[in-house]
Structures are given as structure tokens and as C-alpha cells.
Design an enzyme around this catalytic site. Structure first.
Site, short mmCIF file in Angstrom:
data_model
loop_
_atom_site.label_atom_id
_atom_site.label_comp_id
_atom_site.label_asym_id
_atom_site.label_seq_id
_atom_site.Cartn_x
_atom_site.Cartn_y
_atom_site.Cartn_z
CD GLU A 45 -2.84 0.88 2.53
OE1 GLU A 45 -3.82 1.64 2.62
OE2 GLU A 45 -2.60 -0.03 3.36
CE LYS A 114 -7.45 1.15 3.06
NZ LYS A 114 -6.28 1.30 3.95
CB CYS A 175 -4.73 -2.35 4.06
SG CYS A 175 -3.93 -2.59 5.67
CB SER A 359 20.10 -0.30 35.54
OG SER A 359 19.10 -1.27 35.22
#
Length: 711
Positions: A45, A114, A175, A359
Site C-alpha cells: 500500500e 480505497k 488492507c 542498570s
């Protein structure tokens, strides 16, 4: 008689606004598809400008430059002889659309906008584009002058239509449309469309792939047909990692599946399919009846046969056999997804490497292991002959000498990964030792420092200025003094992190190479609770674990102990999480979960209820009454819920400056993008608390009645 057709789909590592680079990757994928005998190629896309351009989609330059790149693709002879489905944005009648453009031999066949736009979670497509809501509606589109000169076309069809060739029919969905209840592939299939393309910009989340795959398989299991799924991959320039995994599915079975995580910029999948299998699969009376009632699509005819020589087919050609779907474990996803994201970010920003305050706790440990996993992936790609990765390694290490090229992950880590243990009198020898041992195993360039004198100087400055000296709570100080003393240490670590990130390469003789990217290591649960200091060492350039829960990080470290052959990691898993910002005494050792008032398990559950299930205090309380019925009393649950929303609210402001993090969880509190809640909220949620109290009163009354009845 078979009708064999070879089809190609791909995953491309596109980068927002990298027009020429995106163009070159598109062309490369087309050339590879042709070499493998494909007669059609589908791409991701919005692949021309890159999917993640965000507000750049509001700029006219983006559309002009997309057409300019597309014109060079159309005029390139290497792209002839194959049907192309390419994604780019288009302006039509002063409206912006997210489109597919289908072409053949330098001629545009149609433009398909789309229909249903992604507009929740991480996606804001309605901000940029207009949905083409009129299904099966088509109108004319006047091509830009620069395209007319290339194609000698004035007008093409624009809208919801399909392509018919001499041997098949091809349609598109994009999509989000696959996820909708009335997905276009149903109507397309009923109207005789045999090949459906889906071009996607779908991001990675832990455990998300199975949802996507099930939808892709279901699209053809129910309707029959061929489904070509293409997806972007890589870091497109933001918090998301698009995880590829292109697929070719026929009649509900997977024929080809791409990699979900990879450093390859271009990946092309092909499969040989017999179109007669589609026709036989659809030979059901119910399909035929429903097809008489379904919409009819306008067809743009292409006088080409995509399954050549169907009358004289090659008997040696075999259709691609189905294969099982492959899924990574969530622990593997953590090892691979953020690692690929980090590499993309590093090479594209042309950084000299990473700096991490290590750490000795599990969060910074997990971050370090992800960087080590990145180094493993890079070396594996180089060993496999990936020339682009080799080129990027030389760019990042600032070393063109082949003799100095790193041969192991540890050698690469030593060149680009720098770690530092920033200790104080509150730090333990155990955490310092764990940090040092881990750095040796993964190869990072490690330094130790003690910042007590810097902390003392700040406290002395305050005392001289005000005449007051704050002391820790365990020595008789107030809560405000205790918090201030912890924040001094935390914020100084951020200042020192950027100092060392800027100058460590210089101390190693690397002049004018630029600074290192500082990595943050606050997990999603701590960010949700606000259990971090604003502008402390959680403030960094990017954070690979900011969207990952503590529980998933523990599982990842446990998995890495064996899978990455790092036995030192067991000591990190076994250690009690602590910030080490308060003095340790015989009676007191600071604990993260005790400080927060929540376990990490509780935060994970409540975080999902708040975001994914969209619960406020009252609805969360009701759900937890059932979820925790065997663990906590209603009063304890009410206290937890009220406390959770109080701390979430009063600390919400911290998310406005939260380090950009790899998005891996649906309950991420990432502000400005995924979690659009205000940062000034009344933390009392008074009416919600009132309703919770009412439920508790009712439960107590009912319990009293039950007791009286028994008596």
C-alpha cells in the site's frame, strides 16, 4: 485442461518520502518477478511515497513527486510484459485518495481508490484521504500532463472496477477493507473475479499475525479464488514496524508465505496456480444462486493471456503445493521485530551506534539483548550475501576497510553498541556485576561510573541556596524529600547518558563521527502507571521496549538464555525489580512492585481493560469482579481500580514527552499517536467511584441478608 498462471507478490522496505529509493525497490521487485516467470506483480500500500508519510500526505508535493516516480516506472522497459499493481496517492477532483494503479506495458489500465480507510489505533487515513464509498461506481480521470507524455493516454477509468484478461478476472481490495464485515472480496468473488490483490501497510504487534493470516485464508476458503497479499516491511520512519509476511493463498490454503522479520529490502514471492482449481472449487449451487443477486463490476479488458500457452501447456510445470503457516513465538517476535526496527532506524539516520544506560535490571537487560539480536541478524544477512546490509555496516561503523569488517555479532556490537553502569551509593554490587558480565557476553563497549559526587554537588547547591537539606524517608524525611532525592539521580543519569553518547566514540579515536543514539528502557506497564521520572534516563532518542509488557520481557529473557546462548540472563530473571534510588538497609530494600502498589501482572490486565476493552473505572471494576473473583475481595479490587486511574491520570503528562517507542502492544499509552486522551484529567473520577461504592454497598447488603437467612 489446466490454466497455469505464475503470480508474484512482495514485501518492500519502503521509507516515507524516499521517492527514488522506493522507486528503485519497486523496479527491483518487478524484475525479480519477471525472472521467476510471473505474469502479475502486486506491491504494498502506498509504496511509491511510503505508507507512513502522515501529514506529508496533505502536501501537494507528495502527489506530484509520486507521479514523477511512477512515470519513470511506466517508461522503464524492464517493467514491460507483466501486469503491475502499484500503490500511490492520487488527487482526483481536488480530493486525495489512497489508490492502486494497475498498468501493463507502459499503459495505465485503471485507478482503484480505497473504499474503507483505516482510522483507529495507529491509523489516521481519514485525516489525509477521502474514502471512495460508492462501490461499483466508476468515472473518468484526467491523467497529469507528465503521464500523458509517457502513455499517450488522456483519460483512464477511476473507481471500483476490475480487469478482465483473455483468461481470468482480477480485482483489488486494500488492507483495511479485508477487515470489514462486508469485505469487497465477497462481492468480487461472486462476480467472477478469480484473482484478488490486497496491498497493505500492516504493522507488527505481538501475537497479531494469526489474526491477519486467518482473515486472508478465510477470504478464499469461503469464496474460492486466489488472494495475493502484499505488505510493507521495516521502519517507515516512525514508531511502527511493518512486518512483511506477504502471502499467496488459493482456495483457503497457503501456497507461499514471506518472512515476517527480515533485513532484506526486497522480498518477492511467486506461486504457480491452476485457475481450473478455482473454477472447480466454486462449482457450488449456493455460490451460483448468490452470484445472481450480487453487484456487477465494470470490467476493463486487457487483450492479454496471463496463463500463456494454455492450449499447449508444459507438462513439467507443477502447481505450487500448499504449505502450513509459520508463526514465531512471542519471545522470538521480541527478539526480531524491535531488532529490525533498530537497524533500520540506525542506518537511515546515519548514526554511529547506540548508547544504553545498563542498570543490571531486566528492562535495560532486555534492551541490550535486543541490540545483540540486531547484531546477530546483521551478521547473518552479511554471511548470506546481502550487499545492502554490508554497505550499511560500513556506513554505520565508518570503516570501509574490508579487513576490519566484523565477523561475529560481538565484534559488530563492540563497534556500534556502548553501555554504561551509572552507579551510586544506592547501587548494589550484584547489579553492577550483572551489567558488566552481560556486556562482556554480547560484546558491547562498556564503562562504569560512580555519580555520587555529582549527586552530592546538586544536593549541596540546594542546601546552600535554601538552607534546607532533604533526607530520605527511611532516615526520617518526608515523601516529597524522598521523591526529590530519587529524581535527582534519575535526571542526572539522563544528562550523563547524552554526554557519554556524544563523546564516547571520540574517546575511542573516532573523530567527527557524530554521536550515539541513546536508548530508553521503560516498559509499557511502567509507562502506563507513570512509574518513571519525567526527563530521567527513560528520556532517550528511541525505546525498543516501550510497548512491551514486563511479563513478556521476562519470558523473552528466559527464552534468550538458551536460544541466544546467554546463561548470564538467568540472574536477571531471578532478581527482584528495583530502581535502586533509595538507600538499602537491613530492614528496607526498594522494590518496583511495592513502590507502584501493583504487580506487573495486575498492570497488564488493567492496561488491556483500559485501552483494548475501552473501560472506565466503573466498567473495569465490574469486569475485574469476575476476573479476580478467586484472588481478591471486591473491596481490594475497588481499591486497585481507583488507585490505577488516579496514578494513570496524575502521570498522564509524562506520556506527552515519552520517548518514541516500538509499538508492540495494543494497550500502549503512547501519547500523540495511539492513545489520544487528554493529559489534564480529574484523577478522582468521582462519579465512577460513586458507582463503584454503590455496588460495594449492595454486595455488602446482600451478604448481610444471606447471613441473616442462614442464621
Amino acid at each position: 485442461m489446466p490454466h497455469y498462471i505464475t503470480l508474484a507478490t512482495c514485501s518492500l522496505n519502503q521509507w516515507a518520502m524516499d521517492f527514488e529509493g522506493n522507486r528503485d525497490r519497486i523496479v527491483e521487485s518487478i524484475v525479480i518477478a519477471k525472472e521467476r516467470g510471473a505474469s502479475m506483480r502486486v506491491g504494498p500500500e502506498l509504496e511509491v511515497p511510503g505508507y507512513g508519510c502522515l501529514d506529508h500526505f496533505l502536501e501537494n508535493d507528495t502527489y506530484l513527486q509520486s507521479w514523477e516516480m511512477y512515470s519513470t516506472i511506466l517508461s522503464n522497459p524492464d517493467t514491460y510484459g507483466i501486469l503491475l499493481d502499484i500503490g500511490m496517492p492520487v488527487i482526483h477532483k481536488n480530493r486525495r485518495y489512497n489508490c492502486r494503479i494497475l498498468s501493463y506495458d507502459g499503459k495505465i489500465l485503471l485507478i482503484r481508490p480505497k473504499i474503507f480507510l483505516a482510522n483507529d489505533g495507529n491509523y489516521r487515513e481519514m485525516r489525509y484521504f477521502t474514502p471512495w464509498l460508492k462501490t461499483q461506481y466508476v468515472e473518468d480521470f484526467n491523467l497529469p500532463v507528465l503521464i500523458k507524455k509517457v502513455t499517450n493516454q488522456e483519460v483512464v477509468r477511476f473507481g471500483d472496477l476490475v480487469i478482465s484478461t483473455l483468461d481470468t478476472v482480477i480485482g483489488c481490495e486494500t488492507c483495511e477493507e479485508m477487515f470489514t464485515p462486508q469485505a469487497p472480496h465477497v462481492s468480487l468473488s461472486l462476480d467472477g473475479v478469480e484473482i484478488i490483490t490486497n496491498s497493505s501497510g500492516s504493522h507488527h504487534e505481538l501475537r497479531k499475525l494469526n489474526t491477519r493470516v486467518s482473515l486472508i485464508m478465510e477470504a478464499t476458503r469461503k469464496c474460492g479464488g486466489v488472494y495475493l497479499y502484499s505488505n510493507q516491511k521495516g521502519c517507515d520512519g516512525d514508531r511502527l514496524y511493518y512486518d512483511g509476511c506477504a502471502m499467496i493463498v488459493c482456495n483457503g490454503e497457503i501456497l507461499a508465505q514471506g518472512k515476517q522479520f527480515s533485513l532484506d529490502d526486497v522480498e518477492v514471492l511467486t506461486a504457480v496456480i491452476d485457475l481450473e482449481d478455482v473454477r472447480a472449487y466454486r462449482a457450488l449451487a449456493s455460490h451460483g444462486i448468490q452470484s445472481r443477486l450480487s453487484p456487477v463490476y465494470e470490467r476493463k479488458h486487457l487483450d492479454v493471456e496471463l496463463s500463456p500457452d494454455s492450449m499447449n501447456f508444459d507438462i513439467t510445470v507443477e502447481p505450487t503445493a500448499p504449505r502450513p503457516c509459520f508463526y514465531h513465538l512471542p519471545e522470538e517476535e521480541i527478539a526480531l521485530g524491535p531488532a529490525c526496527w533498530l537497524w533500520d532506524y540506525l542506518r537511515r539516520c546515519k548514526g554511529a551506534g547506540f548508547f544504553l544506560p545498563l542498570s543490571g535490571g531486566i528492562d535495560s537487560c532486555a534492551t541490550a539483548v535486543i541490540v545483540y539480536s540486531m547484531c546477530r541478524l546483521v551478521i547473518e544477512a552479511c554471511d548470506a550475501g546481502n550487499e545492502q546490509v554490508k554497505k550499511d555496516v560500513k556506513l554505520v561503523t565508518r570503516d570501509e576497510n574490508d579487513d576490519n569488517f566484523p565477523k561475529t555479532p560481538q565484534e559488530l556490537a563492540n563497534k556500534i553498541f556502548h553501555t554504561c553502569f551509572m552507579g551510586t551509593s544506592n547501587s548494589s554490587e550484584e547489579t553492577k556485576g550483572r551489567a558488566l558480565e552481560l556486556s562482556k557476553k554480547i560484546g558491547s563497549y562498556h564503562v562504569n561510573l560512580n555519580m555520587d559526587t555529582v549527586v552530592s554537588s546538586i544536593i549541596s547547591l540546594f542546601e546552600v541556596t535554601t538552607g534546607k537539606k532533604p533526607i530520605y524517608k527511611i532516615f526520617g524525611g518526608s515523601n516529597i524529600e524522598n521523591l526529590a532525592l530519587q529524581n535527582i539521580q534519575a535526571r542526572l543519569r539522563m544528562v550523563l547518558a547524552y554526554l557519554f553518547a556524544q563523546l564516547l566514540p571520540w574517546t575511542r579515536g573516532k573523530k567527527d563521527v557524530g554521536g550515539l543514539l541513546v536508548l530508553g528502557s521503560a516498559n509499557v506497564d511502567e509507562q502506563l502507571r507513570g512509574y518513571l521520572t519525567k526527563y530521567d534516563c527513560s528520556s532517550a532518542d528511541i525505546n525498543p521496549i516501550g510497548g512491551i509488557s514486563k511479563n513478556d520481557l521476562k519470558r523473552f529473557i528466559t527464552w534468550s538464555t538458551k536460544s541466544l546462548q546467554l546463561p548470564i540472563l538467568k540472574s536477571f530473571v531471578d532478581a527482584t525489580p528495583t530502581a535502586e534510588l533509595e538507600p538499602v538497609t537491613k530492614e528496607y530494600v526498594q522494590s518496583d512492585e511495592a513502590d507502584m502498589g501493583f504487580t506487573y501482572d495486575e498492570l497488564s490486565v488493567m492496561g488491556r481493560l483500559r485501552k483494548v476493552e475501552k473501560c472506565g473505572p466503573y466498567s473495569m471494576f465490574i469486569k475485574l469482579l469476575h476476573i479476580w473473583k478467586d484472588k481478591k475481595t471486591p473491596e481490594e479490587i475497588a481499591t486497585k481500580v481507583n488507585s490505577f486511574f488516579w496514578y494513570y491520570s496524575v502521570n498522564r503528562h509524562k506520556q506527552t514527552v515519552s520517548t518514541p517507542s516500538y509499538h508492540a502492544e495494543q494497550y500502549s499509552p503512547d501519547d500523540n499517536r495511539f492513545d489520544l486522551r487528554p493529559f489534564l484529567i480529574d484523577p478522582r473520577f468521582s462519579w465512577g467511584r460513586h458507582k463503584i461504592s454503590s455496588v460495594l454497598d449492595k454486595m455488602k447488603a446482600n451478604e448481610k441478608i444471606d447471613t441473616m437467612t442462614v442464621d
